[in-house]
Each structure stands twice: as C-alpha cells, then as structure tokens.
Design an enzyme around this catalytic site. Structure first.
Site, PDB file in Angstrom:
ATOM      1  N   PRO A   2      11.795  20.497  -4.460  1.00 54.74           N
ATOM      2  CA  PRO A   2      11.211  19.641  -3.438  1.00 54.74           C
ATOM      3  C   PRO A   2       9.981  20.279  -2.786  1.00 54.74           C
ATOM      4  O   PRO A   2      10.059  21.373  -2.243  1.00 54.74           O
ATOM      5  CB  PRO A   2      12.341  19.480  -2.417  1.00 54.74           C
ATOM      6  CG  PRO A   2      13.570  19.977  -3.091  1.00 54.74           C
ATOM      7  CD  PRO A   2      13.126  20.969  -4.094  1.00 54.74           C
ATOM      8  N   GLU A   3       8.863  19.577  -2.885  1.00 47.60           N
ATOM      9  CA  GLU A   3       7.641  19.971  -2.193  1.00 47.60           C
ATOM     10  C   GLU A   3       7.417  18.946  -1.077  1.00 47.60           C
ATOM     11  O   GLU A   3       8.303  18.143  -0.792  1.00 47.60           O
ATOM     12  CB  GLU A   3       6.455  19.986  -3.165  1.00 47.60           C
ATOM     13  CG  GLU A   3       6.684  20.869  -4.387  1.00 47.60           C
ATOM     14  CD  GLU A   3       5.493  20.900  -5.338  1.00 47.60           C
ATOM     15  OE1 GLU A   3       4.361  20.659  -4.894  1.00 47.60           O
ATOM     16  OE2 GLU A   3       5.702  21.165  -6.526  1.00 47.60           O
ATOM     17  N   ARG A 110      21.559  27.088  -6.809  1.00 51.72           N
ATOM     18  CA  ARG A 110      21.093  28.477  -6.829  1.00 51.72           C
ATOM     19  C   ARG A 110      21.206  29.233  -5.509  1.00 51.72           C
ATOM     20  O   ARG A 110      20.812  30.392  -5.434  1.00 51.72           O
ATOM     21  CB  ARG A 110      19.652  28.520  -7.329  1.00 51.72           C
ATOM     22  CG  ARG A 110      19.608  28.501  -8.837  1.00 51.72           C
ATOM     23  CD  ARG A 110      18.197  28.524  -9.347  1.00 51.72           C
ATOM     24  NE  ARG A 110      18.022  27.421 -10.268  1.00 51.72           N
ATOM     25  CZ  ARG A 110      16.901  27.178 -10.928  1.00 51.72           C
ATOM     26  NH1 ARG A 110      15.858  27.938 -10.754  1.00 51.72           N
ATOM     27  NH2 ARG A 110      16.822  26.171 -11.738  1.00 51.72           N
TER      28      ARG A 110
END
Length: 268
Positions: A2-3, A110
């Site tokens: 996500p940016e 992660r």
DNA sequence: CCTTAGTCCTGCATGC
DNA sequence: TGCATGCAGGACTAAG
C-alpha cells in the site's frame, strides 16, 4: 504494498464507519505489530473515541477525542479488514473491537506493519515530507533538493522525508510518464524535466486513487475488495514486455536494493 | 551531515 | 516430489 493511493482508498472506505465510534476493546495477538508497550497501547485506546480518520503519507491516522493519535502503517502485506477470510486467520495480529457488530482486523503476513499511539504532547509523524498531490509542492521540493544531494531521482522519490507517500510502483510510473531514467542523479536533471515530473506525479497518484489503488498480490480494501489500477501500469512489473509507447523491451534494474522498471528508449 | 548496506518477515518462485 | 536458496520491499538502524 500500500502506497498513498491505496491508503487513501482505505481511509475513504473506513471514514464513515469509524468516525464517532469508540474502541471497546483491543486484542493483540502479535506484540511485534505494536510500536511501544502493548499494555499501555491497549489501555490508552480502550473507550477512546475517534473524532477523525485521515491519511498522511502512507499512514492511516486516527484522531482521538483526548488529543492523542493512533497511526497504522501497513508496510508490505498489512491489511485492515472488516471480515478476515479463511487464509487471513493465521496472520491476524491485532483486533480492534468497536461493538458487537463491528471490528477491524489487522492482518499482516510479514509482521512489518505497525500500530502506534502518539500522546497529545507529541508532534504527529514529524519526519514526513509534504504530500505530493500538487505539482507546485513537488516542484519546490525537487528543485530545492537539486543542489543539496548527489542521490538519484528514484531514491529521492522513495524518500519519505522528501515527499510522503510515494512507493516503488508510483515512483516508476511517474518516472516513465516524465520520460526520466530512474538512475539519473537529481542534480543532472534539467529544470524542464523536473517540472514535467512534478506534473505527472500528482496526476498518476490521483488517477490511482480513482482506480482504488493497485492490487498485485496482498493489497485489499477493508471490504476485501481489490483495486483496479494494476490494469493501467505502464512499466512496473512489465520486465521483458514491450513498452506501450515505443515497443522497446521494458528493463529492470536495481536501485538501492529495489526493483526499478523503465523503458530504455522513452527514459533514455 | 550525508549516503549506503543490513535488518526484519514469510510466501512464493526457481533450480537441482 | 522434496529440499535449499533467494527474492520481494518500507522504514529503521548501523556503519562508512
């Protein structure tokens, strides 16, 4: 990953659902996902009311009624879901409960994503550069950095201290649209090209917001939906495929340990 | 001060 | 098929 456009999409979707609501309880399944003391985190959030939800860079920011803030950074694989899927259960890190019917599940394979509480006295996200959503701001930042650094332009675009919110995908897309090779030192780019880049960067970010972001593997909106912008990418992930503009094979190189996709002809 | 390399983490792709 | 290896990368930290 996500940016800015993906986080903006998430915020837009969550805003009407969380503003005015209070946290009833917090369940932490992975302490690594909390930046700070988990016990203090839970205690500070409990019964605290959300007055506002907004985005800053790649962070989701919850303003709380007592003046403090909760920020969430999703990093690579983080998701905020209303209803986690079967595969998500294994990676559930934090559950934010609002009431019997409504909770948000922070799922993150992660464990890079982080939730952080900011006391009222602290300045929120002090190290972030300005938002890259208008061309005069971007132009000002890049021109002023031009004489101050030897770094290459791709590195600058990814530097959150310079501009907040640009990640690997949209940096590559903007550099393609601006006709600039990612490996070019900023100090060697002429002002006209910097102007071009300053115009295309806000434009591509806004277009990606309209498309609800790019879903390549992990990114999902809170209602488990996918974005559409992956269908509009010009270079990112297109190594070996022909450039849409000139037909030349898209190449991939490594800049500061990150993949960078570009057209050697259009971005010569 | 400035810049670069290493670190975290786990699923997936690759090679033998 | 199984196993080992390496790759993906955002932001932080350490080192040069």
């Amino acid at each position: 990953m996500p940016e800015l456009p993906e986080v903006e999409t998430i915020v837009n979707e969550l805003k009407p659902l969380v503003e005015g609501k209070s946290f009833q309880s917090i369940k932490i399944f992975e302490t690594r996902s909390i930046d700070g003391n988990p016990r203090e985190f839970t205690a500070a959030l409990k019964n605290n009311k959300i007055t506002k939800l907004f985005r800053r860079g790649k962070y989701l920011c919850f303003s709380l009624i007592n003046g403090s803030h909760l920020t969430i950074h999703l990093r690579m694989t983080g998701k905020l879901l209303q209803k986690p899927g079967k595969k998500d259960k294994k990676y559930l890190r934090v559950k934010l409960v609002f009431d019997k019917k409504f909770a948000l599940y922070f799922v993150d394979i992660r464990k890079f994503g982080k939730l952080k509480l900011w006391p009222e006295k602290d300045v929120l996200l002090p190290a972030l550069g300005p938002e890259p959503l208008d061309s005069p701001t971007v132009f000002k930042v890049l021109i002023s950095l031009k004489t101050k650094t030897t770094r290459v332009v791709k590195t600058i675009l990814l530097d959150q201290h310079a501009l907040a919110g640009v990640g690997n995908i949209y940096a590559d897309e903007a550099l393609f649209l601006g006709g600039i090779h990612p490996q070019t030192q900023l100090c060697r780019i002429e002002d006209a090209a910097i102007k071009r880049l300053s115009q295309v960067l806000p434009r591509i970010l806004k277009r990606a917001i309209k498309n609800k972001g790019t879903t390549l593997s992990d990114y999902q909106t809170p209602d488990s939906g996918a974005g559409d912008h992956q269908h509009f990418l010009k270079v990112y992930g297109r190594e070996g495929l022909p450039c849409y503009t000139c037909g030349t094979e898209i190449l991939r190189t490594r800049i500061n340990g990150r993949s960078s996709y570009f057209c050697p002809r259009c971005q010569g």
